[in-house]
Design an enzyme around this catalytic site. Structure first.
Site, short mmCIF file in Angstrom:
data_model
loop_
_atom_site.label_atom_id
_atom_site.label_comp_id
_atom_site.label_asym_id
_atom_site.label_seq_id
_atom_site.Cartn_x
_atom_site.Cartn_y
_atom_site.Cartn_z
N GLY A 38 56.12 38.95 56.15
CA GLY A 38 56.50 38.22 54.95
C GLY A 38 55.21 37.62 54.40
O GLY A 38 54.39 37.09 55.16
N ASN A 42 52.75 35.28 56.62
CA ASN A 42 51.40 35.77 56.91
C ASN A 42 50.33 34.77 56.41
O ASN A 42 49.34 34.52 57.09
CB ASN A 42 51.15 37.12 56.23
CG ASN A 42 52.06 38.21 56.75
OD1 ASN A 42 52.59 38.11 57.85
ND2 ASN A 42 52.27 39.26 55.95
N ASN A 179 45.70 41.19 42.83
CA ASN A 179 44.97 42.45 42.96
C ASN A 179 44.94 43.11 41.58
O ASN A 179 45.47 42.57 40.60
CB ASN A 179 45.59 43.33 44.06
CG ASN A 179 47.04 43.71 43.74
OD1 ASN A 179 47.45 43.73 42.57
ND2 ASN A 179 47.81 44.00 44.77
N THR A 211 41.17 40.60 43.79
CA THR A 211 40.76 41.46 44.90
C THR A 211 40.77 42.92 44.44
O THR A 211 41.65 43.33 43.68
CB THR A 211 41.66 41.26 46.14
OG1 THR A 211 43.03 41.48 45.77
CG2 THR A 211 41.52 39.86 46.71
N LEU A 212 39.79 43.67 44.94
CA LEU A 212 39.59 45.04 44.44
C LEU A 212 39.58 46.06 45.58
O LEU A 212 38.90 47.08 45.49
CB LEU A 212 38.27 45.09 43.67
CG LEU A 212 38.12 44.10 42.50
CD1 LEU A 212 36.69 43.99 42.04
CD2 LEU A 212 39.02 44.55 41.34
N GLY A 216 35.80 45.14 47.08
CA GLY A 216 35.57 43.71 47.31
C GLY A 216 36.46 42.82 46.47
O GLY A 216 37.65 43.08 46.30
N ASP A 243 47.13 38.92 52.29
CA ASP A 243 47.62 37.61 52.76
C ASP A 243 46.55 36.90 53.58
O ASP A 243 46.40 35.68 53.51
CB ASP A 243 48.88 37.78 53.63
CG ASP A 243 50.01 38.43 52.85
OD1 ASP A 243 50.07 38.23 51.62
OD2 ASP A 243 50.82 39.15 53.46
N GLY A 278 50.11 45.99 62.14
CA GLY A 278 51.07 44.92 61.90
C GLY A 278 50.60 43.92 60.88
O GLY A 278 49.45 43.98 60.40
#
Ligand code: RIB
Length: 296
Positions: A38, A42, A179, A211-212, A216, A243, A278
């Site tokens: 979740g 996380n 993202n 975030t990429l 990066g 996360d 995980g």
């Protein structure tokens, strides 16, 4: 300053596959594990492993004891998690040979937050505290409005993207972590720099962390932009990498670290996370992150 994370708790049913199953296809999985996850859970685990106290709020179902027990074992304050009738949230996750995932999420108890519960939870906060939100629970918009009314600092990770969150008052967030797909859905722009330009016009008071993936991340606030490269590792499962980034980001803010150093730690933590299977179990401790960064 305290950190509240009002977020999802899921049981992740994870299947190893050669490729993502297609419509009409029956595919044999090479392996299956159940992990705790979740996006909310996380991110709380990432904060705790980074050494920063966090109070997790949300709902689990009658089968959710394992989720709260796990957070307890990680040192997360679970006193604001309610157990309700019905099932907890769960996911069906396929992870392919390239370590990419496809996630089917069932909201369950995550979609049973009430406004009364939200008010009672936020009554325990003080102005200046941090509220972290993702988009796997109901009432995200109400939570944002209440947070601002109460003078909380709002950190929003609008994931997974949907119509509700796309039209939420995201410009009231102090920090937004997205993202490229989410940035594109919000701004209508494709290129990373165009997405960031859009935010500086439409949401000038919000600091943005974009975030990429393997390219990066870029952080932007009123003072400018800071780019952070990704560390090169052999990935086995990218679940919870974002996360991990988010949790370490908030941990860095709480510690009052320089932004360059925060981003380096986030990149290292998420690099380590993708080398492990995980969701929650893949998130590294601060000691592991420091060791990884030594000499790099
Ligand atoms: O971000 C990863 C998480 O998304 C998984 O743990 C899964 O529960 C889904 O919610």
């Amino acid at each position: 300053m305290r950190v509240f994370n009002y977020g999802s708790l899921n049981l992740d049913y994870v299947y190893r596959v050669s490729h993502m199953v297609r419509g009409g296809e029956t595919l044999a999985a090479a392996g299956m594990e159940i992990y705790l996850g979740g996006k909310g859970l996380n991110q709380s685990v990432a904060l705790a492993r980074a050494g920063v106290p966090v109070c997790h709020a949300g709902c689990v179902g009658e089968d959710g004891h394992v989720l709260t027990q796990y957070l307890d074992s990680q040192g997360v304050d679970t006193s604001l998690i309610r157990t309700i009738n019905g099932k907890s949230g769960h996911t069906i996750i396929q992870v392919d040979d390239r370590a990419q995932n496809a996630i089917l999420v069932y909201g369950g108890a995550n979609h049973k937050q009430t406004r009364e519960q939200i008010r009672q939870t936020l009554d325990t906060s003080n102005p200046g505290d941090i509220l972290m939100l993702q988009n796997e629970i109901n009432e995200s918009v109400y939570l944002m409005e209440e947070a601002k009314r109460r003078g909380l600092r709002l950190v929003v990770n609008p994931s997974p993207m949907d119509e509700q969150i796309r039209h939420a008052p995201l410009e009231t967030a102090d920090y937004i972590l997205i993202n490229e797909t989410e940035g594109n859905a919000i701004s209508g722009q494709r290129e990373a720099s165009a997405i960031l330009d859009w935010f500086s016009v439409h949401s000038p008071k919000t600091a943005v962390l974009l975030t990429l993936g393997e390219a990066g991340a870029v952080y932007q606030d009123g003072k400018g932009r800071i780019a952070q490269k990704a560390f090169s590792v052999v990935a086995v499962d990218t679940t919870a990498a974002g996360d991990t980034f988010t949790g370490y980001f908030v941990a860095g803010l709480v510690r009052g670290m320089e932004m360059e150093e925060i981003l380096r730690q986030c990149a290292a933590a998420s690099a380590l996370a993708v080398t492990r299977n995980g969701a929650a179990p893949s998130i590294p401790s601060k000691e592991e992150v420091d060791r990884f960064l030594t000499g790099r």
